[in-house]
Scaffold this motif. Sequence first.
Motif, short mmCIF file in Angstrom:
data_model
loop_
_atom_site.label_atom_id
_atom_site.label_comp_id
_atom_site.label_asym_id
_atom_site.label_seq_id
_atom_site.Cartn_x
_atom_site.Cartn_y
_atom_site.Cartn_z
N ARG A 45 0.74 -1.19 0.01
CA ARG A 45 -0.11 -0.22 0.11
C ARG A 45 0.70 1.33 0.18
O ARG A 45 0.14 2.38 -0.44
CB ARG A 45 -1.03 0.19 1.11
CG ARG A 45 -0.37 0.35 2.57
CD ARG A 45 -1.34 0.41 3.58
NE ARG A 45 -0.60 0.55 4.93
CZ ARG A 45 -0.14 -0.30 5.60
NH1 ARG A 45 -0.05 -1.46 5.49
NH2 ARG A 45 0.54 0.23 7.05
N ALA A 46 2.19 1.16 0.51
CA ALA A 46 2.72 2.40 0.55
C ALA A 46 2.97 3.33 -0.79
O ALA A 46 3.13 2.77 -1.83
CB ALA A 46 4.33 2.29 0.66
N ALA A 47 2.24 4.68 -0.76
CA ALA A 47 2.00 5.31 -2.12
C ALA A 47 3.30 6.21 -2.49
O ALA A 47 3.96 6.54 -1.67
CB ALA A 47 0.72 6.12 -1.81
N PRO A 48 3.46 6.54 -3.79
CA PRO A 48 4.51 7.31 -4.11
C PRO A 48 4.32 8.71 -3.55
O PRO A 48 3.28 9.11 -3.80
CB PRO A 48 4.27 7.26 -5.65
CG PRO A 48 3.49 6.08 -6.12
CD PRO A 48 2.84 5.82 -4.87
N ARG A 49 5.18 9.38 -3.21
CA ARG A 49 5.08 10.52 -2.37
C ARG A 49 4.91 11.74 -3.23
O ARG A 49 3.95 12.71 -2.70
CB ARG A 49 6.46 10.92 -1.69
CG ARG A 49 6.50 9.73 -0.30
CD ARG A 49 7.92 10.07 0.48
NE ARG A 49 8.59 8.76 0.64
CZ ARG A 49 9.46 8.62 1.37
NH1 ARG A 49 10.29 9.70 1.67
NH2 ARG A 49 9.88 7.24 1.61
N ASP A 50 5.23 11.66 -4.33
CA ASP A 50 4.85 12.90 -5.36
C ASP A 50 3.48 12.98 -5.58
O ASP A 50 2.89 13.83 -5.70
CB ASP A 50 5.82 12.38 -6.65
CG ASP A 50 7.34 13.33 -6.43
OD1 ASP A 50 7.65 13.99 -5.64
OD2 ASP A 50 7.98 12.84 -7.14
N LEU A 51 2.98 11.52 -5.65
CA LEU A 51 1.44 11.50 -5.96
C LEU A 51 0.61 12.00 -4.67
O LEU A 51 -0.30 12.71 -5.05
CB LEU A 51 1.18 10.08 -6.36
CG LEU A 51 -0.38 10.02 -6.66
CD1 LEU A 51 -0.96 10.51 -7.75
CD2 LEU A 51 -0.60 8.31 -6.86
N VAL A 52 0.95 11.66 -3.47
CA VAL A 52 0.46 12.01 -2.40
C VAL A 52 0.54 13.54 -2.27
O VAL A 52 -0.35 14.25 -1.88
CB VAL A 52 1.14 11.28 -1.02
CG1 VAL A 52 0.69 12.04 0.27
CG2 VAL A 52 0.90 9.70 -1.03
N ARG A 53 1.64 14.09 -2.41
CA ARG A 53 1.80 15.59 -2.30
C ARG A 53 0.78 16.28 -3.36
O ARG A 53 0.22 17.35 -3.05
CB ARG A 53 3.28 15.93 -2.58
CG ARG A 53 4.15 15.59 -1.56
CD ARG A 53 5.52 16.58 -1.62
NE ARG A 53 6.37 15.96 -0.68
CZ ARG A 53 7.42 14.98 -1.23
NH1 ARG A 53 7.33 14.59 -2.07
NH2 ARG A 53 8.32 14.57 0.03
N GLU A 54 0.86 15.79 -4.51
CA GLU A 54 0.00 16.67 -5.57
C GLU A 54 -1.45 16.41 -5.44
O GLU A 54 -2.28 17.34 -5.48
CB GLU A 54 0.30 15.92 -6.98
CG GLU A 54 -0.33 16.56 -8.02
CD GLU A 54 0.39 18.03 -8.05
OE1 GLU A 54 -0.36 18.75 -8.99
OE2 GLU A 54 1.42 18.37 -7.93
N LEU A 55 -1.89 15.21 -4.65
CA LEU A 55 -3.29 14.96 -4.23
C LEU A 55 -3.79 15.89 -3.09
O LEU A 55 -4.53 16.71 -3.18
CB LEU A 55 -3.58 13.45 -4.07
CG LEU A 55 -3.71 12.61 -5.06
CD1 LEU A 55 -3.57 11.32 -4.28
CD2 LEU A 55 -5.09 12.84 -5.81
N GLN A 56 -2.91 16.09 -2.38
CA GLN A 56 -2.90 17.01 -0.96
C GLN A 56 -2.93 18.44 -1.58
O GLN A 56 -3.83 19.20 -0.86
CB GLN A 56 -2.10 16.72 0.14
CG GLN A 56 -2.08 15.33 0.94
CD GLN A 56 -0.80 15.12 1.76
OE1 GLN A 56 0.14 15.47 1.36
NE2 GLN A 56 -0.94 14.44 2.52
N ARG A 57 -2.01 18.67 -2.35
CA ARG A 57 -2.02 20.28 -2.86
C ARG A 57 -3.41 20.52 -3.53
O ARG A 57 -3.92 21.72 -3.53
CB ARG A 57 -1.03 20.53 -3.82
CG ARG A 57 0.12 20.78 -3.12
CD ARG A 57 1.31 21.09 -4.26
NE ARG A 57 1.90 20.51 -5.31
CZ ARG A 57 2.74 19.35 -5.08
NH1 ARG A 57 3.45 19.65 -4.14
NH2 ARG A 57 3.09 18.49 -6.00
#
Length: 303
Positions: A45-57
């Motif tokens: 389940r560990a998600a790519p951090r760039d994707l996580v950041r973009e979603l949060q932004r």
Amino acid sequence: GFLDPAIEPARFTVRPNGREMIGWSDYGPASGRPVLIVHSNWACRAAPRDLVRELQRNGYRPMAIDRPGFGATHIGRSSAEDPFAQAVDDTHQIMDQLRLDQLSVVARAGTHFVHMLKARAPGRVGAVVLVSPTLKTSDSHQRSGIMGTMKEVFQGPRLIELFFRLISAQLTFSRTEQITRAVVKGTAVDEALCDDPQFIRDRFRAVRPFASGNLIGGVYEQRIISHGGYTFPPINVQDWTIIQGDADSHNSFDDVVAHWGRLLPGTPIVRVPGGGRFLTSSHPALIVEQLQRPATARAGKPR
């Protein structure tokens, strides 16, 4: 916590029988619109951090769940014949725990699970973006490199589990980098990703849990990918989008169009020029843009 390379914002939920665990992550913030990041059958389940950041932004609250037989989640009643029903129940249990009526989905591969999640409770699944969806092996004519070899090996059902266990026993950090570089060889954008230490750490976080031995979920799903034998009911895909790179080392763009265009008719398929296998790390902004597209399109329609 996800910004620290040693920390995953892990949570654990016990199934109703009181004996089995579901492992999941909540990247927050709690005020964001919930979106489930679905892992492939070759990752946890560990998600790519760039994707996580973009979603949060963009106002989202990313979450991820280990499906049964992956990482920290007990296999439960999942089987080779049906590896999806328990995973759907687990997702609904966590949604109920968080009091979420609906969530959006970003899935890198993992398409078969998302199909059944939508089929079981259509109203609980919002917009969906399928990234590099996996094909049935017989529908994928690309046979070059290590991925081509694996497709041939997986024609033997017994070899799938053997291969999973051999690879998982070797998942050190350096070995993860070696395997990833071999998988993406010849795709410039993915080769460049491999020179980024964060990308390799993200890959390591996603595959390392297999070393615990809890990997049978991936084996069950690979058998369906390689050999079929599971019936997927028709579903409404009006707010779904497929994103596929035309330099993917695993599947060609034309094969993706032919396969998923038949199974999910009417779903827009976005071609990413030069895009490779790991669009969730190389093109996170495009993924979020496509996730928001259905809502934008609906808002523009006359009421």
